[in-house]
Design a protein around this motif. Structure first.
Motif, short mmCIF file in Angstrom:
data_model
loop_
_atom_site.label_atom_id
_atom_site.label_comp_id
_atom_site.label_asym_id
_atom_site.label_seq_id
_atom_site.Cartn_x
_atom_site.Cartn_y
_atom_site.Cartn_z
N ALA A 36 -10.49 1.75 -32.16
CA ALA A 36 -10.78 0.37 -32.54
C ALA A 36 -11.22 -0.47 -31.34
O ALA A 36 -12.00 -1.42 -31.51
N ALA A 37 -10.74 -0.15 -30.16
CA ALA A 37 -11.10 -0.90 -28.96
C ALA A 37 -12.51 -0.52 -28.49
O ALA A 37 -13.10 0.45 -28.97
N GLU A 38 -13.00 -1.26 -27.53
CA GLU A 38 -14.33 -0.97 -27.01
C GLU A 38 -14.30 0.01 -25.84
O GLU A 38 -15.34 0.38 -25.32
N TRP A 44 -2.45 0.75 -23.35
CA TRP A 44 -2.71 0.13 -22.05
C TRP A 44 -4.04 -0.61 -22.01
O TRP A 44 -4.34 -1.29 -21.03
N TYR A 45 -4.84 -0.49 -23.06
CA TYR A 45 -6.03 -1.33 -23.19
C TYR A 45 -5.62 -2.70 -23.73
O TYR A 45 -6.08 -3.74 -23.23
N GLN A 82 -0.35 -2.26 -15.50
CA GLN A 82 -1.35 -1.98 -16.54
C GLN A 82 -2.75 -1.75 -15.99
O GLN A 82 -3.42 -0.79 -16.41
N PRO A 83 -3.26 -2.57 -15.06
CA PRO A 83 -4.63 -2.32 -14.60
C PRO A 83 -4.82 -0.93 -13.98
O PRO A 83 -5.87 -0.30 -14.18
N ASN A 165 -1.55 -8.08 -27.70
CA ASN A 165 -3.01 -8.15 -27.87
C ASN A 165 -3.54 -9.26 -26.98
O ASN A 165 -4.09 -10.25 -27.45
N TRP A 166 -3.35 -9.09 -25.68
CA TRP A 166 -3.64 -10.13 -24.69
C TRP A 166 -5.15 -10.24 -24.46
O TRP A 166 -5.86 -9.23 -24.45
N PRO A 167 -5.66 -11.47 -24.27
CA PRO A 167 -7.10 -11.63 -24.05
C PRO A 167 -7.55 -11.06 -22.70
O PRO A 167 -6.77 -10.97 -21.75
N HIS A 168 -8.80 -10.66 -22.64
CA HIS A 168 -9.36 -10.13 -21.39
C HIS A 168 -9.49 -11.23 -20.34
O HIS A 168 -9.35 -10.96 -19.14
#
Length: 534
Positions: A36-38, A44-45, A82-83, A165-168
Motif C-alpha cells: 500500500a505504501a509508495e 518502519w515506513y 526508524q530512519p 501513520n505519521w506524515p513525511h
C-alpha cells in the motif's frame, strides 16, 4: 478482466514480505509483491514519529540469511531509530533487486480462493485483480491503525496526527499546545520529544505502562569489528533462543536467590536497558511472588525519578504484573513529567468525555489544545489480515472463522483457507520475539512446504480443523501457565479494540520451542495437513 497468474502473491514490503519475495524469486517462482505504501519498509515506513526506535539491538534486528549483507551493512548505534531501519530495508531491496517484483501504492481490499483454478483472486483498491497460487500475508502484526471512536473527535479544528501513520513532513510544534492521547510504546517514545518542542504538553493516560530506560549509544569502530567477528556465534545462540536474540535469563530462579543477589541482577538488567528486564530471572513471568520483586524494583525507580508523588503513583500500573504487557523503552519519559509545561491527566480518575474544536474535555476539566497526537496503537496481530477478510473456496470468511478468536496451525495457516499463509500473526511468538529472525524462520518453512507440494503435484494445502484446534489450545494452555493473561488491558488480548474477542494471541512458549514445533512438522511430512491433487 483476466488477471495474470503468479506462483505466489506476497502482501507487504516489511521484513517478512521482502524476505518472502527474495526467497520465492531465488527459487525460480513467479512472485508479485503488493504494498500500500509508495516504498518498502512496512511498519518502519509508516511509524516515523519522533523517537521511533526498535527495542531489540540493531545487530540482532537484521537479516541473518546472507553473510555478505550482514558484514557490509554497518549499524551506527545500539538501538536503531526508524530512519536507519528504513534505510536498511531500502538497502536490502537494492541489493537483491526486489522492487521489480512489487506493485507499490497498491492496497489489497479482498481475496477469494477459487477452486476451479486453485488460486487466490486478490482485489486491490484501484479496482485491479491479481491471481496467485499461494498467498503470503506479510501484512504486519502492528500495521492496522487504531482510530478510537471518541465523541467530537471530528469536530477538532487543530492539527491531528497518529503515531502509527505519521506524515513525511515533520509537524512544527513550536508555540503550540499539544495533547497526546495514549501512553503505550509510541506515546512513551514521542512524549519527551514533543515536550521539548511544544509550548505546553498534556498527556492523556488511561492505562500506564512500565518503561525501562534505553541506554543507547553509538557503535564504535571497535564494536563493529567485534560484532562482525562474533556474528556466527551470536546467530547460533539466537537461532533457538526464547526471544530470538543471544540474550537469555539468569539460570537460577529468583525465588532461589538471596535478596542482595536478585537486586544486583535486576540493577544490571535495568542498566543494560530494554525489554530484557522482564526476563532477568526465568520465573519472573510465571511466579507472582518473583514478579512482585521485579515490579517493586521498577516502581522504586519511577518514584526516584518523578518529583511529584501523586504523578509518580499515576504513572505506576496497578492492573498487571510487570512484563505481562510488553515493557516499553524510553529516553527521558518519566523525567518529562518534572517539567512545568507538561501535565499528566489520569483518565481513570477523570474520564475523557468529549473533544471539541479546541479542547479535550474530561469529567473534571477542559484542556485547550492546538494539536492532538493519537498514540493509540494498532488493531494488533489480526487487524491487517482481518481487514482484507479472505474468503475460502466454500465461502468461509476469515471474519467468521476467527469470530471466537484466531484459529491457526502453527500461527501460519488457517483451516478452510487453502494455500494461504499468515506471517507474524496470532498463534506464533510474533511480537514476543525478534521479528526479523522470526520472519526468516516462518518464510523458510512456507517455502519448504511450497516445494514439498509442488514436487508431488499437490495444488491445495490447508490444515485440518482439529490440528489447528490442537495448536490453538496449546497456545492458550502455555499462556495460562504464565502471568500474561492477568494483563486484561493488554493488546496481546485485543483489549484496546472495542468489540474484539478477548483471546491471548501470541505464543509465549518461546521462539526456540516454536521453531522446534515447526521443524518437527516438516520432518514428519506435515501431519495435520489436507493435500488436494487434480
Amino acid at each position: 478482466m483476466t488477471a495474470e497468474t503468479y506462483d505466489a502473491i506476497v502482501i507487504g514490503a516489511g521484513f517478512a514480505g521482502l524476505y518472502a519475495v527474495h526467497r520465492l524469486a531465488s527459487a525460480g517462482r513467479s512472485v508479485l509483491g503488493l504494498e500500500a505504501a509508495e516504498e518498502v519498509g512496512g511498519t518502519w515506513y509508516w511509524n516515523r514519529y519522533p523517537g521511533a526506535r526498535c527495542d531489540v539491538e540493531s545487530v540482532d534486528y537484521s537479516y541473518s540469511f546472507d553473510d555478505g549483507l550482514q558484514n557490509t551493512w554497518t549499524w551506527t548505534e545500539r538501538f536503531a531509530a526508524q530512519p536507519e531501519i528504513l534505510a536498511y530495508l531500502e538497502h536490502v531491496a537494492d541489493r537483491f533487486d526486489l522492487r521489480r517484483h512489487y506493485s507499490f501504492c497498491t492496497e489489497v481490499v479482498g481475496a477469494r480462493f477459487e477452486s476451479s483454478s486453485s488460486t487466490w483472486l486478490v482485489r486491490t483498491a484501484d479496482g485491479g485483480q491479481r491471481r496467485g497460487r499461494f498467498l503470503l500475508c506479510a501484512t504486519g502484526c502492528l500495521s492496522a491503525v487504531n482510530r478510537p471512536d471518541i465523541a467530537g473527535a471530528d469536530d477538532f479544528d487543530g492539527e491531528v496526527y497518529y503515531t502509527a501513520n505519521w506524515p513525511h513532513d515533520e509537524p512544527d510544534f513550536r508555540g503550540k499546545r499539544v495533547g497526546v492521547i495514549g501512553t503505550g510504546s509510541s506515546g512513551i517514545q514521542v512524549v519527551p520529544i514533543i515536550a521539548e518542542r511544544a509550548e505546553s504538553l498534556v498527556v492523556f493516560q488511561r492505562s500506564p505502562n512500565y518503561s525501562v530506560p534505553m541506554p543507547n549509544r553509538p557503535w564504535t569502530e571497535e564494536d563493529v569489528r567485534r560484532i562482525r567477528a562474533e556474528y556466527p556465534e551470536r546467530r547460533r545462540k539466537a537461532a533457538y533462543a526464547p526471544a530470538g536474540t543471544p540474550h537469555t535469563s539468569n539460570a537460577t530462579p529468583l525465588a532461589e536467590t538471596a535478596p542482595r543477589e536478585r537486586w544486583d541482577a535486576l540493577t544490571e538488567r535495568w542498566t543494560q536497558g530494554g525489554v530484557l528486564f522482564s526476563k532477568t530471572f526465568p520465573d519472573q513471568l510465571t511466579d507472582l511472588a518473583a514478579n512482585d520483586v521485579a515490579r517493586e524494583f521498577a516502581e522504586a525507580k519511577i518514584r526516584d525519578v518523578v518529583d511529584d508523588p501523586r504523578v509518580a503513583e499515576d504513572l505506576i500500573p496497578t492492573d498487571h504484573p510487570i512484563g505481562t504487557k510488553r515493557i516499553c523503552t524510553d529516553t527521558g519519559y518519566y523525567e518529562t513529567f518534572n517539567r512545568p509545561d507538561t501535565t499528566l491527566v489520569n483518565l481513570r480518575r477523570e474520564p475523557l468525555t468529549a473533544i471539541t474544536a479546541d479542547a479535550v474535555h474530561t469529567s473534571a476539566a477542559s484542556y485547550g489544545c492546538d494539536v492532538l497526537v493519537f498514540a493509540t496503537g494498532f488493531d494488533a496481530m489480526t487487524g491487517a489480515l482481518a481487514r482484507i477478510d479472505p474468503v475460502g473456496p466454500a465461502g468461509d470468511r476469515l471474519a467468521d472463522l476467527w469470530a471466537d478468536g484466531p484459529l491457526t496451525f502453527l500461527g501460519l495457516m488457517v483451516p478452510r483457507l487453502p494455500n494461504l499463509f499468515s506471517l507474524g500473526g496470532p498463534g506464533s511468538p510474533s511480537v514476543l520475539a525478534n521479528m526479523v529472525l522470526h520472519a526468516e524462520v516462518q518464510v523458510d518453512w512456507v517455502l519448504d512446504l511450497i516445494e514439498f507440494v509442488a514436487a508431488r503435484g499437490i495444488v491445495e494445502v490447508e490444515p485440518r480443523r482439529d490440528a489447528a484446534g490442537e495448536w490453538t489450545d496449546h497456545v492458550a494452555a502455555v499462556a495460562d501457565n504464565t502471568l500474561f493473561p492477568r494483563a486484561q488491558s493488554s493488546w496481546y488480548l485485543g483489549a484496546n479494540i472495542d468489540g474484539k474477542k478477548r483471546v491471548f494471541m501470541p505464543y509465549v512458549g518461546g521462539f526456540g520451542v516454536y521453531r522446534e514445533h515447526c521443524d518437527r512438522t516438516a520432518e514428519r511430512g506435515y501431519p495435520g495437513m489436507v493435500f488436494t491433487t487434480r
